[in-house]
Design a protein around this motif. Structure first.
Motif, PDB file in Angstrom:
ATOM      1  N   LEU A 258      -9.133  -3.548  13.435  1.00 12.88           N
ATOM      2  CA  LEU A 258      -8.177  -3.888  14.482  1.00 12.88           C
ATOM      3  C   LEU A 258      -7.285  -2.729  14.931  1.00 12.88           C
ATOM      4  O   LEU A 258      -6.512  -2.890  15.880  1.00 12.88           O
ATOM      5  N   GLY A 259      -7.352  -1.603  14.228  1.00  6.65           N
ATOM      6  CA  GLY A 259      -6.415  -0.518  14.533  1.00  6.65           C
ATOM      7  C   GLY A 259      -5.026  -0.840  14.026  1.00  6.65           C
ATOM      8  O   GLY A 259      -4.031  -0.365  14.555  1.00  6.65           O
ATOM      9  N   TYR A 260      -4.952  -1.671  12.991  1.00  7.42           N
ATOM     10  CA  TYR A 260      -3.696  -2.070  12.370  1.00  7.42           C
ATOM     11  C   TYR A 260      -3.424  -1.154  11.180  1.00  7.42           C
ATOM     12  O   TYR A 260      -4.204  -0.263  10.865  1.00  7.42           O
ATOM     13  N   GLU A 261      -2.325  -1.445  10.483  1.00  4.09           N
ATOM     14  CA  GLU A 261      -1.976  -0.736   9.250  1.00  4.09           C
ATOM     15  C   GLU A 261      -1.741  -1.756   8.157  1.00  4.09           C
ATOM     16  O   GLU A 261      -1.242  -2.858   8.429  1.00  4.09           O
ATOM     17  N   VAL A 262      -2.094  -1.392   6.932  1.00  3.40           N
ATOM     18  CA  VAL A 262      -1.718  -2.243   5.800  1.00  3.40           C
ATOM     19  C   VAL A 262      -0.192  -2.248   5.759  1.00  3.40           C
ATOM     20  O   VAL A 262       0.441  -1.189   5.917  1.00  3.40           O
ATOM     21  N   GLN A 263       0.386  -3.426   5.605  1.00  2.84           N
ATOM     22  CA  GLN A 263       1.847  -3.538   5.634  1.00  2.84           C
ATOM     23  C   GLN A 263       2.468  -2.662   4.553  1.00  2.84           C
ATOM     24  O   GLN A 263       2.022  -2.659   3.404  1.00  2.84           O
ATOM     25  N   ALA A 264       3.495  -1.934   4.924  1.00  2.00           N
ATOM     26  CA  ALA A 264       4.180  -1.028   3.994  1.00  2.00           C
ATOM     27  C   ALA A 264       4.936  -1.823   2.926  1.00  2.00           C
ATOM     28  O   ALA A 264       5.342  -2.964   3.159  1.00  2.00           O
ATOM     29  N   PRO A 265       5.138  -1.215   1.756  1.00  2.00           N
ATOM     30  CA  PRO A 265       5.920  -1.887   0.718  1.00  2.00           C
ATOM     31  C   PRO A 265       7.382  -2.022   1.141  1.00  2.00           C
ATOM     32  O   PRO A 265       7.815  -1.371   2.101  1.00  2.00           O
ATOM     33  N   PRO A 266       8.140  -2.841   0.443  1.00  2.00           N
ATOM     34  CA  PRO A 266       9.563  -3.000   0.791  1.00  2.00           C
ATOM     35  C   PRO A 266      10.301  -1.662   0.737  1.00  2.00           C
ATOM     36  O   PRO A 266       9.903  -0.744   0.000  1.00  2.00           O
ATOM     37  N   PRO A 267      11.382  -1.552   1.506  1.00  2.00           N
ATOM     38  CA  PRO A 267      12.171  -0.312   1.480  1.00  2.00           C
ATOM     39  C   PRO A 267      12.592   0.057   0.049  1.00  2.00           C
ATOM     40  O   PRO A 267      12.902  -0.815  -0.766  1.00  2.00           O
TER      41      PRO A 267
END
Length: 145
Positions: free
Chosen positions: A25-34
């Motif tokens: 999809l041209g997406y990114e794996v969601q980043a970890p919490p700040p």
């Protein structure tokens, strides 16, 4: 007021499927919490045992326009044809042979990432512009449209 949409996928391996769909999809794996450099670091800090670290994953549209896709581990295998599936818009605005060539090119790219090509449906104007049916690495059907 419109609601935000999240697509949820039941699967056996959330991390692997999230990686596939991020590429598809041209997406990114969601980043970890700040405050955390990785999901492993975040999950360890939250007290999640390592054997549960692949219980869920998500991918997000970097532009923020598309829905979040959430992958959750379930114990049962996929048993039949999907009643709901994703259409990946790989050839918007194209018609005829130009459209089908673009769909074929995208099908080849996704097969190299672990998808399976299931069938090709030729254009049948005026209602069907043609599409390619695929399956992700766990067998979930989707169309290249």
């Amino acid at each position: 007021m419109p609601r935000e949409l999240q697509v949820t996928v039941d699967c056996a391996g959330p991390g692997r499927l999230a990686a596939f769909w991020a590429q598809a999809l041209g997406y990114e794996v969601q980043a970890p919490p700040p405050g955390f450099a990785s999901w492993e670091e975040a999950l360890a800090a939250m007290g999640v045992p390592p054997e549960r670290w692949d219980d869920a994953s998500a991918v997000v549209d970097p532009s923020g326009a598309g829905p979040r896709v959430y992958f959750q581990r379930v114990p049962e295998p996929k048993r039949g044809k999907n009643r709901l599936h994703l259409d990946v818009r790989a050839a918007p605005g194209l018609t005829g042979e130009e459209r089908m060539a673009a769909l074929e090119q995208e099908a080849e790219r996704l097969v190299a990432l672990g998808a399976t090509r299931l069938s090709r449906h030729e254009p049948r104007p005026p209602l069907d512009a043609g599409h390619v049916v695929m399956a992700d690495p766990e067998g979930n059907e989707f169309c290249l449209d």
